[in-house]
Motif scaffolding. Structure first.
Motif, PDB file in Angstrom:
ATOM      1  N   ARG A 132      -3.111  -0.322 -15.866  1.00 38.63           N
ATOM      2  CA  ARG A 132      -2.687  -0.144 -17.261  1.00 38.63           C
ATOM      3  C   ARG A 132      -1.789  -1.286 -17.739  1.00 38.63           C
ATOM      4  NH1 ARG A 132      -1.122   6.287 -17.900  1.00 38.63           N
ATOM      5  NH2 ARG A 132      -3.198   7.133 -17.428  1.00 38.63           N
ATOM      6  N   PHE A 133      -1.133  -1.958 -16.804  1.00 41.62           N
ATOM      7  CA  PHE A 133      -0.165  -2.988 -17.187  1.00 41.62           C
ATOM      8  C   PHE A 133      -0.516  -4.374 -16.660  1.00 41.62           C
ATOM      9  CE2 PHE A 133       2.017   1.099 -17.005  1.00 41.62           C
ATOM     10  CZ  PHE A 133       2.637   1.135 -18.238  1.00 41.62           C
ATOM     11  N   ILE A 134      -1.374  -4.451 -15.654  1.00 41.96           N
ATOM     12  CA  ILE A 134      -1.766  -5.732 -15.071  1.00 41.96           C
ATOM     13  C   ILE A 134      -3.243  -5.954 -15.369  1.00 41.96           C
ATOM     14  CG2 ILE A 134      -1.823  -7.155 -13.001  1.00 41.96           C
ATOM     15  CD1 ILE A 134       0.980  -6.245 -13.752  1.00 41.96           C
ATOM     16  N   PRO A 135      -3.595  -6.958 -16.155  1.00 41.88           N
ATOM     17  CA  PRO A 135      -5.004  -7.159 -16.500  1.00 41.88           C
ATOM     18  C   PRO A 135      -5.828  -7.682 -15.329  1.00 41.88           C
ATOM     19  CG  PRO A 135      -3.666  -8.946 -17.392  1.00 41.88           C
ATOM     20  CD  PRO A 135      -2.708  -7.940 -16.802  1.00 41.88           C
ATOM     21  N   ASN A 136      -7.072  -7.278 -15.323  1.00 39.80           N
ATOM     22  CA  ASN A 136      -8.078  -7.823 -14.400  1.00 39.80           C
ATOM     23  C   ASN A 136      -7.791  -7.558 -12.918  1.00 39.80           C
ATOM     24  OD1 ASN A 136      -9.385  -8.980 -16.663  1.00 39.80           O
ATOM     25  ND2 ASN A 136      -8.057 -10.790 -16.540  1.00 39.80           N
ATOM     26  N   ILE A 189      11.762  -2.828  -1.529  1.00 35.22           N
ATOM     27  CA  ILE A 189      10.492  -2.243  -1.981  1.00 35.22           C
ATOM     28  C   ILE A 189       9.828  -1.419  -0.889  1.00 35.22           C
ATOM     29  CG2 ILE A 189       8.161  -2.771  -2.792  1.00 35.22           C
ATOM     30  CD1 ILE A 189       9.294  -5.120  -4.322  1.00 35.22           C
ATOM     31  N   GLU A 190       9.731  -1.978   0.316  1.00 42.73           N
ATOM     32  CA  GLU A 190       9.062  -1.251   1.400  1.00 42.73           C
ATOM     33  C   GLU A 190       9.803   0.038   1.740  1.00 42.73           C
ATOM     34  OE1 GLU A 190       6.248  -1.791   2.562  1.00 42.73           O
ATOM     35  OE2 GLU A 190       5.784  -3.849   2.005  1.00 42.73           O
ATOM     36  N   SER A 191      11.113   0.034   1.602  1.00 46.08           N
ATOM     37  CA  SER A 191      11.902   1.224   1.949  1.00 46.08           C
ATOM     38  C   SER A 191      11.817   2.313   0.886  1.00 46.08           C
ATOM     39  CB  SER A 191      13.374   0.830   2.146  1.00 46.08           C
ATOM     40  OG  SER A 191      13.502  -0.126   3.176  1.00 46.08           O
ATOM     41  N   HIS A 192      11.515   1.929  -0.340  1.00 41.41           N
ATOM     42  CA  HIS A 192      11.597   2.889  -1.443  1.00 41.41           C
ATOM     43  C   HIS A 192      10.273   3.137  -2.157  1.00 41.41           C
ATOM     44  CE1 HIS A 192      16.053   3.185  -1.548  1.00 41.41           C
ATOM     45  NE2 HIS A 192      15.979   1.965  -1.060  1.00 41.41           N
ATOM     46  N   PHE A 193       9.220   2.443  -1.782  1.00 37.52           N
ATOM     47  CA  PHE A 193       8.016   2.542  -2.610  1.00 37.52           C
ATOM     48  C   PHE A 193       7.401   3.932  -2.577  1.00 37.52           C
ATOM     49  CE2 PHE A 193       3.462   2.183  -3.450  1.00 37.52           C
ATOM     50  CZ  PHE A 193       3.521   1.637  -4.725  1.00 37.52           C
ATOM     51  N   TYR A 214       4.466  -5.930  -8.900  1.00 35.45           N
ATOM     52  CA  TYR A 214       3.284  -6.775  -8.692  1.00 35.45           C
ATOM     53  C   TYR A 214       3.677  -8.224  -8.425  1.00 35.45           C
ATOM     54  CZ  TYR A 214      -1.436  -8.599  -9.363  1.00 35.45           C
ATOM     55  OH  TYR A 214      -2.649  -9.215  -9.176  1.00 35.45           O
ATOM     56  N   SER A 215       4.744  -8.708  -9.078  1.00 36.61           N
ATOM     57  CA  SER A 215       5.187 -10.085  -8.850  1.00 36.61           C
ATOM     58  C   SER A 215       5.765 -10.265  -7.451  1.00 36.61           C
ATOM     59  CB  SER A 215       6.232 -10.484  -9.902  1.00 36.61           C
ATOM     60  OG  SER A 215       7.436  -9.757  -9.732  1.00 36.61           O
ATOM     61  N   PHE A 216       6.392  -9.223  -6.911  1.00 30.18           N
ATOM     62  CA  PHE A 216       6.948  -9.310  -5.568  1.00 30.18           C
ATOM     63  C   PHE A 216       5.857  -9.169  -4.509  1.00 30.18           C
ATOM     64  CE2 PHE A 216      10.969  -8.506  -7.711  1.00 30.18           C
ATOM     65  CZ  PHE A 216      11.858  -9.240  -6.952  1.00 30.18           C
ATOM     66  N   LYS A 217       4.930  -8.234  -4.737  1.00 25.42           N
ATOM     67  CA  LYS A 217       3.900  -7.965  -3.729  1.00 25.42           C
ATOM     68  C   LYS A 217       2.628  -7.500  -4.428  1.00 25.42           C
ATOM     69  CE  LYS A 217       3.191  -5.548   0.657  1.00 25.42           C
ATOM     70  NZ  LYS A 217       3.737  -4.550   1.616  1.00 25.42           N
ATOM     71  N   PRO A 218       1.730  -8.419  -4.774  1.00 27.94           N
ATOM     72  CA  PRO A 218       0.529  -8.052  -5.535  1.00 27.94           C
ATOM     73  C   PRO A 218      -0.326  -6.975  -4.863  1.00 27.94           C
ATOM     74  CG  PRO A 218       0.831 -10.424  -5.538  1.00 27.94           C
ATOM     75  CD  PRO A 218       1.845  -9.873  -4.583  1.00 27.94           C
ATOM     76  N   GLU A 219      -0.419  -7.002  -3.529  1.00 26.85           N
ATOM     77  CA  GLU A 219      -1.286  -6.037  -2.850  1.00 26.85           C
ATOM     78  C   GLU A 219      -0.777  -4.610  -2.960  1.00 26.85           C
ATOM     79  OE1 GLU A 219       1.117  -8.321   0.323  1.00 26.85           O
ATOM     80  OE2 GLU A 219       0.077  -8.711  -1.573  1.00 26.85           O
ATOM     81  N   ILE A 220       0.452  -4.423  -3.441  1.00 25.21           N
ATOM     82  CA  ILE A 220       0.990  -3.069  -3.576  1.00 25.21           C
ATOM     83  C   ILE A 220       0.255  -2.302  -4.668  1.00 25.21           C
ATOM     84  CG2 ILE A 220       2.789  -3.328  -5.364  1.00 25.21           C
ATOM     85  CD1 ILE A 220       4.712  -1.953  -3.364  1.00 25.21           C
ATOM     86  N   ALA A 221      -0.431  -3.004  -5.552  1.00 24.31           N
ATOM     87  CA  ALA A 221      -1.189  -2.345  -6.619  1.00 24.31           C
ATOM     88  C   ALA A 221      -2.291  -1.456  -6.061  1.00 24.31           C
ATOM     89  CB  ALA A 221      -1.782  -3.392  -7.555  1.00 24.31           C
ATOM     90  N   GLN A 222      -2.755  -1.724  -4.854  1.00 19.77           N
ATOM     91  CA  GLN A 222      -3.818  -0.928  -4.253  1.00 19.77           C
ATOM     92  C   GLN A 222      -3.367   0.495  -3.957  1.00 19.77           C
ATOM     93  OE1 GLN A 222      -5.030  -3.150  -0.807  1.00 19.77           O
ATOM     94  NE2 GLN A 222      -5.609  -4.968  -1.990  1.00 19.77           N
ATOM     95  N   LYS A 223      -2.059   0.728  -3.900  1.00 20.03           N
ATOM     96  CA  LYS A 223      -1.558   2.068  -3.597  1.00 20.03           C
ATOM     97  C   LYS A 223      -1.528   2.972  -4.829  1.00 20.03           C
ATOM     98  CE  LYS A 223       1.236   0.543   0.332  1.00 20.03           C
ATOM     99  NZ  LYS A 223       2.566   0.559   0.991  1.00 20.03           N
ATOM    100  N   ASN A 224      -1.644   2.392  -6.003  1.00 22.72           N
ATOM    101  CA  ASN A 224      -1.727   3.173  -7.237  1.00 22.72           C
ATOM    102  C   ASN A 224      -2.506   2.358  -8.267  1.00 22.72           C
ATOM    103  OD1 ASN A 224      -1.395   4.917  -9.384  1.00 22.72           O
ATOM    104  ND2 ASN A 224       0.805   5.197  -9.077  1.00 22.72           N
ATOM    105  N   LEU A 252       6.715   7.788 -10.097  1.00 18.14           N
ATOM    106  CA  LEU A 252       5.898   7.160 -11.133  1.00 18.14           C
ATOM    107  C   LEU A 252       4.665   8.003 -11.433  1.00 18.14           C
ATOM    108  CD1 LEU A 252       6.064   3.382 -10.102  1.00 18.14           C
ATOM    109  CD2 LEU A 252       7.236   4.501 -12.005  1.00 18.14           C
ATOM    110  N   ARG A 253       4.083   8.612 -10.399  1.00 19.46           N
ATOM    111  CA  ARG A 253       2.928   9.498 -10.622  1.00 19.46           C
ATOM    112  C   ARG A 253       3.345  10.714 -11.440  1.00 19.46           C
ATOM    113  NH1 ARG A 253      -1.622   8.455  -7.581  1.00 19.46           N
ATOM    114  NH2 ARG A 253      -1.386   6.957  -5.868  1.00 19.46           N
ATOM    115  N   GLU A 254       4.509  11.257 -11.127  1.00 18.41           N
ATOM    116  CA  GLU A 254       4.996  12.412 -11.883  1.00 18.41           C
ATOM    117  C   GLU A 254       5.280  12.023 -13.330  1.00 18.41           C
ATOM    118  OE1 GLU A 254       8.372  13.715  -9.720  1.00 18.41           O
ATOM    119  OE2 GLU A 254       7.214  14.598  -8.064  1.00 18.41           O
ATOM    120  N   ALA A 255       5.879  10.851 -13.514  1.00 21.00           N
ATOM    121  CA  ALA A 255       6.167  10.391 -14.870  1.00 21.00           C
ATOM    122  C   ALA A 255       4.890  10.095 -15.641  1.00 21.00           C
ATOM    123  CB  ALA A 255       7.047   9.143 -14.812  1.00 21.00           C
TER     124      ALA A 255
END
Length: 282
Positions: free
Chosen positions: A216-220, A166-170, A200-210, A177-180
């Motif tokens: 849209r997919f993770i509530p709250n 994930i860290e190597s490819h995010f 999100y299951s692997f690294k919840p804090e990654i949601a802060q980057k987008n 994902l932004r383009e899509a």
């Protein structure tokens, strides 16, 4: 699954079984445990576990993995009882890290259209593999990872995937994902949901980057909207609408739609009147 020697003795005493038979069983168990040396681990036990781990890591999601979980659990149990916990944990991590480096390299070589499906498949496959690996190494987890490392095997193995893949490819994945996101249905909603929820299951804090996409997919996960945030949300909505217009999506003539609806209602009314008039007695 192997039992501790004390439990074997207690079970035989309580059942009133033949003492000679129980002593033979105990001696056989003790011989296996006492005589297990470094060579036994490297020649007999770890190769079996290594092969099982490889199968779990490489089988496609949904495929049947022909391994004996009871036999693999027994191997782990014997290794832990003979003080090979640290070596076992190290070898497990090393094998998984080597596998994930190959996965990461394959993703580097993937072209644009195949990248997102390949990343999704790799993440799904690894998640499925953990569903088999963690139960096999449950005894090691309880008596080594939790007690000595004060952690959990699942947490540690999720971290391995996060660090290597994930860290190597995010950054690349996030850009795609932004383009899509700006091109509706370029990535199916099901695939998009799988990626976002998996990340999100692997690294919840990654949601802060987008945050917009993840929300849209993770509530709250988004903070409550304040009045001062309204201009920003309005600007983002207008930007999305503009992107859709540039991609060929039109708002349509809503006034024409309303006129058509009115005309349809009038036609239906006229038909009902004519039908009722025809049914009147002459």
């Amino acid at each position: 699954m192997e039992e501790p020697m004390e439990e074997v003795m207690a079970r035989n005493d309580d059942s009133g079984g033949n003492w000679n038979d129980s002593r033979t069983e105990q001696e056989s168990f003790s011989t296996v445990m006492i005589n297990m040396a470094k060579e036994d681990y490297e020649v007999h036990y770890w190769p079996k576990l290594e092969a099982a781990i490889h199968q779990l890591l490489t089988y496609s999601p949904g495929e049947y993995v022909p391994i004996s979980y009871e036999q693999m659990y027994s191997c782990v149990y014997k290794c832990v009882c003979k003080q090979f916990s640290e070596r076992l944990y190290t070898d497990l991590n090393k094998q998984i890290e080597n596998h994930l480096r190959l996965v990461s390299q394959e993703l580097q070589n993937a072209d644009g259209t195949a990248y997102i499906p390949k990343f999704t498949a790799a993440m799904t496959q690894y998640t499925q593999a953990l569903g088999g690996i963690i139960p096999i190494f449950n005894y090691m987890n309880r008596f080594y990872v939790e007690n000595k490392l004060h952690s959990d095997l699942k947490v540690e193995l999720l971290r391995v995937f996060t660090n290597i893949v994930i860290e190597s490819h995010f950054e690349k994945l996030n850009t795609m994902l932004r383009e899509a996101q700006a091109k509706p249905f370029e990535v199916s909603p099901a695939v998009m949901a799988t990626i976002i929820k998996g990340l999100y299951s692997f690294k919840p804090e990654i949601a802060q980057k987008n945050p917009i996409l993840f929300a849209r997919f993770i509530p709250n996960i988004s903070p409550p909207m304040a009045e001062c945030d309204l201009p920003q949300y309005m600007a983002e909505t207008q930007e999305i609408q503009q992107q859709l217009l540039e991609e060929g999506f039109q708002r349509g003539d809503q006034s024409r739609k309303r006129r058509n609806d009115t005309e349809d209602m009038q036609q239906e009314g006229d038909q009902a009147v004519n039908q009722n008039v025809g049914n009147l007695p002459s």
